[in-house]
Design a protein around this motif. Sequence first.
Motif, PDB file in Angstrom:
ATOM      1  N   ALA A  39       0.883  -1.077   0.017  1.00 45.16           N
ATOM      2  CA  ALA A  39      -0.030   0.194   0.017  1.00 45.16           C
ATOM      3  C   ALA A  39       0.857   1.195  -0.178  1.00 45.16           C
ATOM      4  O   ALA A  39       0.648   2.538  -0.683  1.00 45.16           O
ATOM      5  CB  ALA A  39      -0.997  -0.020   1.227  1.00 45.16           C
ATOM      6  N   LEU A  40       1.976   1.106   0.753  1.00 46.78           N
ATOM      7  CA  LEU A  40       2.847   2.338   0.673  1.00 46.78           C
ATOM      8  C   LEU A  40       3.529   2.817  -0.526  1.00 46.78           C
ATOM      9  O   LEU A  40       3.717   3.851  -0.982  1.00 46.78           O
ATOM     10  CB  LEU A  40       3.921   2.085   1.924  1.00 46.78           C
ATOM     11  N   GLU A  41       3.789   1.684  -1.227  1.00 47.38           N
ATOM     12  CA  GLU A  41       4.517   1.833  -2.604  1.00 47.38           C
ATOM     13  C   GLU A  41       3.575   2.490  -3.603  1.00 47.38           C
ATOM     14  O   GLU A  41       3.830   3.170  -4.402  1.00 47.38           O
ATOM     15  CB  GLU A  41       5.172   0.645  -3.160  1.00 47.38           C
ATOM     16  N   ARG A  42       2.192   2.101  -3.305  1.00 47.63           N
ATOM     17  CA  ARG A  42       1.000   2.817  -4.421  1.00 47.63           C
ATOM     18  C   ARG A  42       0.539   3.845  -3.980  1.00 47.63           C
ATOM     19  O   ARG A  42      -0.240   4.610  -4.616  1.00 47.63           O
ATOM     20  CB  ARG A  42      -0.041   1.743  -4.403  1.00 47.63           C
ATOM     21  N   GLY A  43       1.012   4.479  -2.474  1.00 52.33           N
ATOM     22  CA  GLY A  43       0.575   5.792  -2.221  1.00 52.33           C
ATOM     23  C   GLY A  43      -0.831   5.864  -1.688  1.00 52.33           C
ATOM     24  O   GLY A  43      -1.461   6.890  -1.703  1.00 52.33           O
ATOM     25  N   SER A  44      -1.529   4.529  -1.286  1.00 47.35           N
ATOM     26  CA  SER A  44      -3.030   4.702  -1.115  1.00 47.35           C
ATOM     27  C   SER A  44      -3.344   3.454  -0.093  1.00 47.35           C
ATOM     28  O   SER A  44      -2.820   2.218  -0.887  1.00 47.35           O
ATOM     29  CB  SER A  44      -4.021   4.935  -2.184  1.00 47.35           C
ATOM     30  N   ARG A  45      -4.362   3.368   0.711  1.00 49.17           N
ATOM     31  CA  ARG A  45      -4.924   2.054   1.029  1.00 49.17           C
ATOM     32  C   ARG A  45      -6.243   2.349   0.753  1.00 49.17           C
ATOM     33  O   ARG A  45      -7.104   3.175   0.594  1.00 49.17           O
ATOM     34  CB  ARG A  45      -4.845   2.148   2.473  1.00 49.17           C
ATOM     35  N   SER A  46      -6.500   1.190  -0.200  1.00 49.59           N
ATOM     36  CA  SER A  46      -8.285   0.964  -0.578  1.00 49.59           C
ATOM     37  C   SER A  46      -8.356  -0.585  -0.733  1.00 49.59           C
ATOM     38  O   SER A  46      -7.546  -1.348  -0.571  1.00 49.59           O
ATOM     39  CB  SER A  46      -8.283   1.820  -1.857  1.00 49.59           C
ATOM     40  N   GLY A  47      -9.808  -0.803  -0.769  1.00 53.05           N
ATOM     41  CA  GLY A  47      -9.913  -2.165  -1.087  1.00 53.05           C
ATOM     42  C   GLY A  47      -9.710  -2.735  -2.347  1.00 53.05           C
ATOM     43  O   GLY A  47      -9.360  -4.021  -2.470  1.00 53.05           O
ATOM     44  N   ARG A  48      -9.416  -1.838  -3.441  1.00 49.50           N
ATOM     45  CA  ARG A  48      -8.856  -2.360  -4.584  1.00 49.50           C
ATOM     46  C   ARG A  48      -7.411  -2.797  -4.424  1.00 49.50           C
ATOM     47  O   ARG A  48      -7.017  -3.705  -4.755  1.00 49.50           O
ATOM     48  CB  ARG A  48      -8.817  -1.187  -5.630  1.00 49.50           C
TER      49      ARG A  48
END
Length: 285
Positions: free
Chosen positions: A262-271
Amino acid sequence: MSEKLENLLSHLETFLPKPLTAEQWKSSVAFRWRRRDSIFGSIGFLQPVKHVSDISFEDLQHIDRQRDAIRENTQNFIQKKPANNILLTGARGTGKSSLIKASLHEFASQGLRLVEVEKEHLADLADITDLLADRPERFIIFCDDLSFEDGESGYKAMKSALDGSVSAQVDNILIYATSNRRHLLPEYMKDNEGYVHSDDGEIHPGEVVEEKISLSERFGLWLSFYPPKQDEYLAIVGHWLQHFGMNHSQIEAARAEALIWALERGSRSGRVAWQFAKHWAGSHP
């Protein structure tokens, strides 16, 4: 001469999209509105969706308030009770589109059908409504990732379909739309130049601003979505890992990697949680 004319008409029919058969109406629960270029111009038609998402309400974690609201509204619609058009707005990947697909999964057996319409085809909403109005099924018109730029034709078509056309809203059709922004049209600093300040300090919104919020206000129900907290994100990861057959110890071992993902993608989400779970389950059979 008549035989030649019949042959010509028969040949021309091959260039036209064929209407849905009774069997297609019966066997399909989801459709897409398509357009095809022909010698007669661009023609719109309904295309059955062969592979429909099987996501359920139980798969969607930590959006209980939004889930219960859309489930109740859709159930009222199926039971021919008063129900609202819905606008689902907020952070990307938080379950907006998935909730609409889950609604179909839940209520398809009770006569619910889904018609997906892309933004560039919204100008056809009146034609779509005419096509569906006399059907016995209950239809949700699904518009995903909805937003407009100034002057787009679909904007006014959507306004008329929601509320504002001379014709009444059709009883067996609702519109469910998702968007990352609530007001659906871009807002600029120059729009505020239309504000008028009176001597007593009252502010009167300018006509440009009023126009830009008028579409979203025509949806009877607004559902807002926000990124999950860390523990909620990890719970969603755990749900999907369990879905892929992982046991408790395997799920615990994945927690640290899930946070890095999630950190590498810059967001936390269900997807993001779903994407990580697929990666982890594939890499750790």
